[in-house]
Design a protein around this motif. Sequence first.
Motif, PDB file in Angstrom:
ATOM      1  N   LEU A  97     -12.123  -8.406  17.469  1.00 43.63           N
ATOM      2  CA  LEU A  97     -11.680  -8.221  18.850  1.00 43.63           C
ATOM      3  C   LEU A  97     -12.497  -7.172  19.598  1.00 43.63           C
ATOM      4  O   LEU A  97     -12.720  -7.289  20.805  1.00 43.63           O
ATOM      5  N   PHE A  98     -12.948  -6.144  18.883  1.00 42.57           N
ATOM      6  CA  PHE A  98     -13.556  -5.011  19.581  1.00 42.57           C
ATOM      7  C   PHE A  98     -14.889  -4.566  19.035  1.00 42.57           C
ATOM      8  O   PHE A  98     -15.572  -3.757  19.653  1.00 42.57           O
ATOM      9  N   GLY A  99     -15.249  -5.004  17.836  1.00 44.91           N
ATOM     10  CA  GLY A  99     -16.443  -4.461  17.204  1.00 44.91           C
ATOM     11  C   GLY A  99     -16.074  -3.285  16.330  1.00 44.91           C
ATOM     12  O   GLY A  99     -14.943  -3.184  15.847  1.00 44.91           O
ATOM     13  N   GLY A 100     -17.005  -2.366  16.175  1.00 41.30           N
ATOM     14  CA  GLY A 100     -16.877  -1.358  15.125  1.00 41.30           C
ATOM     15  C   GLY A 100     -15.954  -0.193  15.412  1.00 41.30           C
ATOM     16  O   GLY A 100     -15.542   0.053  16.543  1.00 41.30           O
ATOM     17  N   VAL A 101     -15.662   0.519  14.343  1.00 42.82           N
ATOM     18  CA  VAL A 101     -14.907   1.765  14.363  1.00 42.82           C
ATOM     19  C   VAL A 101     -15.922   2.881  14.156  1.00 42.82           C
ATOM     20  O   VAL A 101     -16.791   2.771  13.292  1.00 42.82           O
ATOM     21  N   ARG A 102     -15.827   3.956  14.945  1.00 40.33           N
ATOM     22  CA  ARG A 102     -16.859   4.980  14.808  1.00 40.33           C
ATOM     23  C   ARG A 102     -16.412   6.222  14.059  1.00 40.33           C
ATOM     24  O   ARG A 102     -17.221   6.922  13.468  1.00 40.33           O
ATOM     25  N   ARG A 103     -15.115   6.521  14.119  1.00 40.88           N
ATOM     26  CA  ARG A 103     -14.608   7.719  13.418  1.00 40.88           C
ATOM     27  C   ARG A 103     -13.242   7.410  12.864  1.00 40.88           C
ATOM     28  O   ARG A 103     -12.460   6.702  13.500  1.00 40.88           O
ATOM     29  N   ARG A 134     -17.451  -0.601   4.804  1.00 36.16           N
ATOM     30  CA  ARG A 134     -17.853   0.792   5.073  1.00 36.16           C
ATOM     31  C   ARG A 134     -16.716   1.574   5.718  1.00 36.16           C
ATOM     32  O   ARG A 134     -16.538   2.763   5.455  1.00 36.16           O
ATOM     33  N   ALA A 135     -15.962   0.899   6.568  1.00 34.69           N
ATOM     34  CA  ALA A 135     -14.813   1.576   7.181  1.00 34.69           C
ATOM     35  C   ALA A 135     -13.785   1.934   6.119  1.00 34.69           C
ATOM     36  O   ALA A 135     -13.226   3.037   6.123  1.00 34.69           O
ATOM     37  N   VAL A 136     -13.534   1.012   5.215  1.00 34.36           N
ATOM     38  CA  VAL A 136     -12.605   1.283   4.116  1.00 34.36           C
ATOM     39  C   VAL A 136     -13.072   2.504   3.326  1.00 34.36           C
ATOM     40  O   VAL A 136     -12.290   3.421   3.033  1.00 34.36           O
ATOM     41  N   ASP A 137     -14.342   2.515   3.015  1.00 38.68           N
ATOM     42  CA  ASP A 137     -14.901   3.621   2.252  1.00 38.68           C
ATOM     43  C   ASP A 137     -14.754   4.940   3.005  1.00 38.68           C
ATOM     44  O   ASP A 137     -14.389   5.969   2.425  1.00 38.68           O
ATOM     45  N   ALA A 138     -15.011   4.893   4.298  1.00 44.20           N
ATOM     46  CA  ALA A 138     -14.919   6.115   5.107  1.00 44.20           C
ATOM     47  C   ALA A 138     -13.478   6.613   5.184  1.00 44.20           C
ATOM     48  O   ALA A 138     -13.214   7.819   5.106  1.00 44.20           O
TER      49      ALA A 138
END
Lengths: 379, 379, 379, 379
Positions: free
Chosen positions: B199-205, B353-357
């Motif tokens: 829906l929005f693309g990536g997560v940055r933080r 990568r988001a999961v990992d972060a």
Amino acid sequence: MTGLGIGLIGTGYMGKCHALAWNAVAAVFGDVERPRLAVLAEASQDLAERKARELGFARATGDWRSLVTDPAVDVVSITTPNAFHPEMAIAALEAGKHVWCEKPMATRLPDAERMLAAARASGKVAALGYNYIQNPIVRLIRRLLDEGRIGEVNHVRVEMDEDFMANPEELFYWKSEASSGHGALDDFGVHALSLIWILFGGVRRVCGHMAKPYADRPVKDGGRRSVETYDIATTLIELDNGASGAIALNRSAWGRKGRIFVQLFGSKGTIVFDQERMNEVQLYTTDGAGETQGFRTILTSPHHSPYDKFIPAPGHGLGFNDLKIVECRELIRRIDGEAAHLITFDDGIRIERAVDAIARSAHSGVWVDIATGGDRQAA
Amino acid sequence: MTGLGIGLIGTGYMGKCHALAWNAVAAVFGDVERPRLAVLAEASQDLAERKARELGFARATGDWRSLVTDPAVDVVSITTPNAFHPEMAIAALEAGKHVWCEKPMATRLPDAERMLAAARASGKVAALGYNYIQNPIVRLIRRLLDEGRIGEVNHVRVEMDEDFMANPEELFYWKSEASSGHGALDDFGVHALSLIWILFGGVRRVCGHMAKPYADRPVKDGGRRSVETYDIATTLIELDNGASGAIALNRSAWGRKGRIFVQLFGSKGTIVFDQERMNEVQLYTTDGAGETQGFRTILTSPHHSPYDKFIPAPGHGLGFNDLKIVECRELIRRIDGEAAHLITFDDGIRIERAVDAIARSAHSGVWVDIATGGDRQAA
Amino acid sequence: MTGLGIGLIGTGYMGKCHALAWNAVAAVFGDVERPRLAVLAEASQDLAERKARELGFARATGDWRSLVTDPAVDVVSITTPNAFHPEMAIAALEAGKHVWCEKPMATRLPDAERMLAAARASGKVAALGYNYIQNPIVRLIRRLLDEGRIGEVNHVRVEMDEDFMANPEELFYWKSEASSGHGALDDFGVHALSLIWILFGGVRRVCGHMAKPYADRPVKDGGRRSVETYDIATTLIELDNGASGAIALNRSAWGRKGRIFVQLFGSKGTIVFDQERMNEVQLYTTDGAGETQGFRTILTSPHHSPYDKFIPAPGHGLGFNDLKIVECRELIRRIDGEAAHLITFDDGIRIERAVDAIARSAHSGVWVDIATGGDRQAA
Amino acid sequence: MTGLGIGLIGTGYMGKCHALAWNAVAAVFGDVERPRLAVLAEASQDLAERKARELGFARATGDWRSLVTDPAVDVVSITTPNAFHPEMAIAALEAGKHVWCEKPMATRLPDAERMLAAARASGKVAALGYNYIQNPIVRLIRRLLDEGRIGEVNHVRVEMDEDFMANPEELFYWKSEASSGHGALDDFGVHALSLIWILFGGVRRVCGHMAKPYADRPVKDGGRRSVETYDIATTLIELDNGASGAIALNRSAWGRKGRIFVQLFGSKGTIVFDQERMNEVQLYTTDGAGETQGFRTILTSPHHSPYDKFIPAPGHGLGFNDLKIVECRELIRRIDGEAAHLITFDDGIRIERAVDAIARSAHSGVWVDIATGGDRQAA
């Protein structure tokens, strides 16, 4: 014997709500002396007199200081803008009056701490107006929790959303000024915290985030002014009882009008509540066969005290203003020296400290431990 | 002309779901060649043969390695436990097959990165099974967002809750072992992230928190064993587009069976969706007079492609398995070189990568910036 | 051993639905031989061939008569407009085929009676397509009723509403012609009656009313033509078991897309179901303390057979097309000589007689006793 | 200037509700003189005095006849059991007092006609307590209808269900005696008819059915007594405006607590309302693209007069008792000679006649034409 003498300061949204409660409390409950609506204070004598006539108060004044020392007054209802709370509450307490002050206590934590000190010094009842905890549903939830109906609660989510700041093209006004506070967090986030307090006790750690959905808003003469407050706040929490949780607040949430959405997850069940449907609560338990388990929608009824004082039939519905009548009865109970379902300054200060901790965390980007901020008392 | 040759590895929950999709896709859509259900692999030859008969596959094997190199196979459906995904997917890609692998990519980020590398090297389509994004409702939401129907989205909340780990007295099993991953975060949190991605693309933080509702669970021979995974995860997020948000995940949420609750707040409206009522979406806009504004409940209908391929009448309802049929059609579209509404390994790596972060953040207690973790591509 | 040979007549809305069911039934249930999709008949040879390719049938014909006598065919799916049902069903039965005919049986009661006679003479299975009774929820309701969970049912309300005739400015078409039947009553009212039949058995008395929301509709060349059918029908009923009730039908009900709203009131509880939320049922019982009584929302789950054959996880949702797969399995069960949850011609004739009685009552303005219309059999 | 002098007869369910309304009306609306709570009558002097103190009345009497002639009384609130309404209302009207009498007018139609005659002879305001029409939602609905937002209404369904008679093992009491009336029909069916009246005007034809879910009930000394009233009533109706419809009433409907479910189908949309969620209304219109059409849930708000007099913020919710305060304001409006949203004896007699017609129809089994029963007046 005669009822309590009431002084009311302010006749706006909450002022009228207090007045309606003082008018109704004796008739609804039938077990308290009818309060004497003694004095009403407003910004001017004229306005005060008009409002006193409408709201049924005997006398009117344009000077709130005369009200708080008036011998006919036993309890002072404070419903003015938050910035005035400390001065008025402290004056009333020092004059030996009981105080019923709308939430939050103050716009700055040190002021709230001073209010608490005054309350303790006075020995009078100092209560805060946290309407939502007065919903009979909330007491039902508390009882269900105490009875272990959903086991140990291990996860809590509270959302509070309204849309009065949702329109980016509405003119800049004081709620976007830094002097008004942090934003959604203290403007109504305190309600979310009041529910957590009354149901579970304190919060021990928080990690907050605050956001501005709109960087600026138009001003009357054209151009735009930068918004200084945060209409959105989200917080990760750990409760004293070890449960994890989250609080999400948004006063720019289009379509949400008075939503307070509470989800309590336990080892044996789940409770869900939404203030927009304030006469319902959802309960899921693991009782019975799996094939018929489900969230049940419980409608408020005479089973849920003090709903029965309002209506003898189930499912007919209380309204928002009725919650203030309940709170009024609890206040009188406390004045009479009884235990009461009420948030006093002693409890309220914990809410204020949590607000302060969340705001600090949002600015620092790290978790903040609330317990280190001061002594804790039992609820 | 002949349809794609299909190899299916695994016949559990998702394996059967893939098989049903391969069986149905041609009849539902009417515009693709009927796939040839070529080979089915299971743990043993016997089981494979029984399942092949039930699910309509021509041949069966107890050796998945022979399947991925079988000349009759063009696409390999991988539906085995997550730990097997990397080896199987890489082998299939290296054998020149397209891959349709269930989410998540892997249990460890480096494995997922290796899978991505293999996919890029192969030039074949490498897609992931993220059912929920295939709901026609999700495409409708995306279109409404693209058309600006709710303005700029500035706040996003996604909750995902089920109760398959809710019973503290259920015997300890592998989902509580650290080797299975973090817990709710990767077990199903990836679905929440897939919706945000599409829906929005990536997560940055991100700033995460993970919790164990139960410290230990009983083991078969008596006694209890410490739980090593986190059944609850909550995360504060900032999206690439600047919106703030929160994700809350709980796989021990009594009463929640397949809840994915999405709230998207924009400058002109709000969208709310709950997967447990997968054929409905709530839309609030500021159009029209205030007195008739409200959340409208839109039922899925032929207006919402590709619902029309399943049922010509509105409001009759798709089911969970239908979503996989839609995904199957999108996969074929991609194989045919067309644009597709699909999460490929290129997209999926962002979710991993988001999961990992989030997991790193939960352990460190500070915000983690995802963008620094690697290159970003357009969706 | 080989599966049943299938002949399908018609490939519209329900024809495709049958085809999907025949394609899927073996893979979903895993305990039946895979049907052989033998012959498909359509209005022309060309269309038949195209559809056969899409839907997976081996052969195609433009002549349905050749299909019903084809030696490769064991079961004939009849999905053509209602007016064709009698001729086709009777021909198929006379050719010694099992028949699976979409509801209703016919447009006139005498034709339905002839179909029943043919079915009885043939000794073959003659089943009707009543999708909604195949919802696992309906079986759950039946079981709850049988177990006395809501005591004796004394009042029943069934509403069925859609909006495909709601637009008064849509061009006149055959559904407004008298030759198509009464209107809402037989067009979909039979579904309401099928639910009553499967849950409670017969209706003994009816008092009907039919209404035309729009007197006329536009025709293509300008002007308007009088509407001859009744888009609305309401009926008071008494069931064989003594319960009172009401049926309300409206195919011009704006906003209703597939609503079948069922309310069953008993001496110990209440059950409420809405097909638009087909994966939920509401149950109220008097068990437990009054303060926590409420309607519980039960989500479909593997507890509710045969949901488990589709999805092993609860709350993930079946779709409308899945109901036909369930019906297909029940049909096969009946062909195998087993008891089945299915509406055969023997049951269906009661529905047709009730329709006829309601229509007569609506015209005469008096109650009509159904029992006098013919012999009754046990379900 | 001084407010109206109030005499209250009865202090049960509705008596207290009237008292709360008289206490609150001035403060809520701010534009009427504060009523003088002059005299309260109860069955005994002692009870009257206790209740007068609780409810804020100046004087008390055990003799209602002295109240209706008391010079301090301008308006008489009659809240006693229905059988007393005629005598009290007629006495009050003959004494020149305005009357506010709880619904229904009487237990027998001739008594109601006598009450109407007395009202007309007196020239005083004679109003009935029909709380539910005072919901701001009902006025919103009326306005939407008047504005043609859903086009011409052609079908109406009203259900009213509660469960206070649902337990078959509860002791026989007067509500099961024939002397109390027909049963559900007049006990609360009048509310359903009041909504139809206020929204659409009269009903022209009815066909009723009444049923006893339980043939007998236990009596205190053992054994069982035959039930004489009908806890269930269903009715087919035709409105004066030509719309068809149905009314279904059940006071033995387990789980329903205060449900009044209203469905209004029009040529351009649909309105749905449920009193159990009294602060919401559902509106479906054909405006806009099909893909985003749906029922919208409108929450009560200051847009919906006179909600704004109670609460300045939207979505916070009115309660059942607030409706009586609204009604009280409308009564005062009428006394002041203004148009009012109120059901007077002139309107109420139509409701009584409809009740009578439905009961006659239920006994005769044929449709009854109401218009022939007497003159009709405009609303």
